[in-house]
Design an enzyme around this catalytic site. Sequence first.
Site, PDB file in Angstrom:
ATOM      1  N   LYS A   1       0.461   5.011   8.402  1.00  0.00           N
ATOM      2  CA  LYS A   1       1.086   5.369   7.121  1.00  0.00           C
ATOM      3  C   LYS A   1       0.045   5.508   6.022  1.00  0.00           C
ATOM      4  O   LYS A   1       0.059   6.461   5.236  1.00  0.00           O
ATOM      5  CB  LYS A   1       2.131   4.312   6.756  1.00  0.00           C
ATOM      6  CG  LYS A   1       2.763   4.461   5.384  1.00  0.00           C
ATOM      7  CD  LYS A   1       2.123   3.543   4.330  1.00  0.00           C
ATOM      8  CE  LYS A   1       2.310   2.076   4.657  1.00  0.00           C
ATOM      9  NZ  LYS A   1       1.748   1.180   3.588  1.00  0.00           N
TER      10      LYS A   1
ATOM     11  N   LYS B   1      -7.275   1.448  -2.844  1.00  0.00           N
ATOM     12  CA  LYS B   1      -6.888   1.028  -1.500  1.00  0.00           C
ATOM     13  C   LYS B   1      -7.088   2.165  -0.502  1.00  0.00           C
ATOM     14  O   LYS B   1      -7.460   1.929   0.658  1.00  0.00           O
ATOM     15  CB  LYS B   1      -5.433   0.563  -1.485  1.00  0.00           C
ATOM     16  CG  LYS B   1      -4.947   0.066  -0.113  1.00  0.00           C
ATOM     17  CD  LYS B   1      -5.757  -1.108   0.413  1.00  0.00           C
ATOM     18  CE  LYS B   1      -5.337  -1.533   1.813  1.00  0.00           C
ATOM     19  NZ  LYS B   1      -4.018  -2.152   1.879  1.00  0.00           N
TER      20      LYS B   1
ATOM     21  N   THR C   1       0.872  -1.178   0.000  1.00  0.00           N
ATOM     22  CA  THR C   1       0.000   0.000   0.000  1.00  0.00           C
ATOM     23  C   THR C   1       0.903   1.220   0.000  1.00  0.00           C
ATOM     24  O   THR C   1       1.635   1.462   0.963  1.00  0.00           O
ATOM     25  CB  THR C   1      -0.924   0.017   1.220  1.00  0.00           C
ATOM     26  OG1 THR C   1      -1.788  -1.132   1.163  1.00  0.00           O
ATOM     27  CG2 THR C   1      -1.787   1.272   1.226  1.00  0.00           C
TER      28      THR C   1
END
Length: 291
Positions: A244, A176, A101
């Site tokens: 993150k 995502k 990701t």
Amino acid sequence: MAELKSPTIGWIGTGVMGQSMAGRLLQAEYNVNVFTRTSAKAQELLELGAGWKNSVKSLAEESDVIITMVGYPSDVEEVYFGEDGLLQNAPEGTYIIDMTTSSPELAVKIDQEANKRSIHVLDAPVSGGDIGAKQGTLSIMVGGEESVFHDVRFLFDLLGSQNVLQGPAGSGQFTKMCNQIAIASNMMGVSESLVYAEAAGLDPNTVLESISGGAAGSWSLSNLTPRVIKGDLEPGFYVKHFIKDMKIAIESAEKMELDLPGLKLAKQLYDQISSDGYANSGTQALYKYYK
């Protein structure tokens, strides 16, 4: 394509999910080369028959399809670019799939550089946690050329049960981010529901039995709440990595002039539990904020 009927697969990144995913490819009797910065983390895969490569460069030179699943965009940059990186050393015609990701902008940058070198790339982040990785039921969100997606679809079908081409390079990462935005607020709701049930003197397991099949139902409620009830905060997905992801999503939203207050609040709460010592716990550790 003929050369992909029995490809040698290079795998970089053997974290909580990456190890299980690479293991599934080995179980399907593919030849798998592995590289990770800490060789001890690859030991389980080596015992299953994977071949060890001592650098990104050597793995790139000896693999037909390369899959990366590392931690942060900075790790992706390091693996893909530079004199010893994938793009510099993979032969023409190699297929490279980044399942980290990461940022949509970085996915586009990789695609542009790969095109100059006649290398096929896809950005293909996943959702489904350690459970989905072990069972091969991940949701895989793919960005890139349709023909490349279909060439490697047989590998996606080993790893996931919901494998969708979303659009051109970067589209997998954008999708995502949509996934993580939805999960962020959902995890607040799941945690608040659980502490409310406990404060009311209810049996959390019985409450879960009632609400998980109704309108409140979600993957997080069904899969993570039972872990919290058992006191299990082990990571299916790390708090530090979720932070993150939320940071990437917030920065991306700001570029599109979007204000996402729910996402920003969720990140604040996760930042707090991270500073309290839960950075390496699973995302269900948000419950600790409320306790």
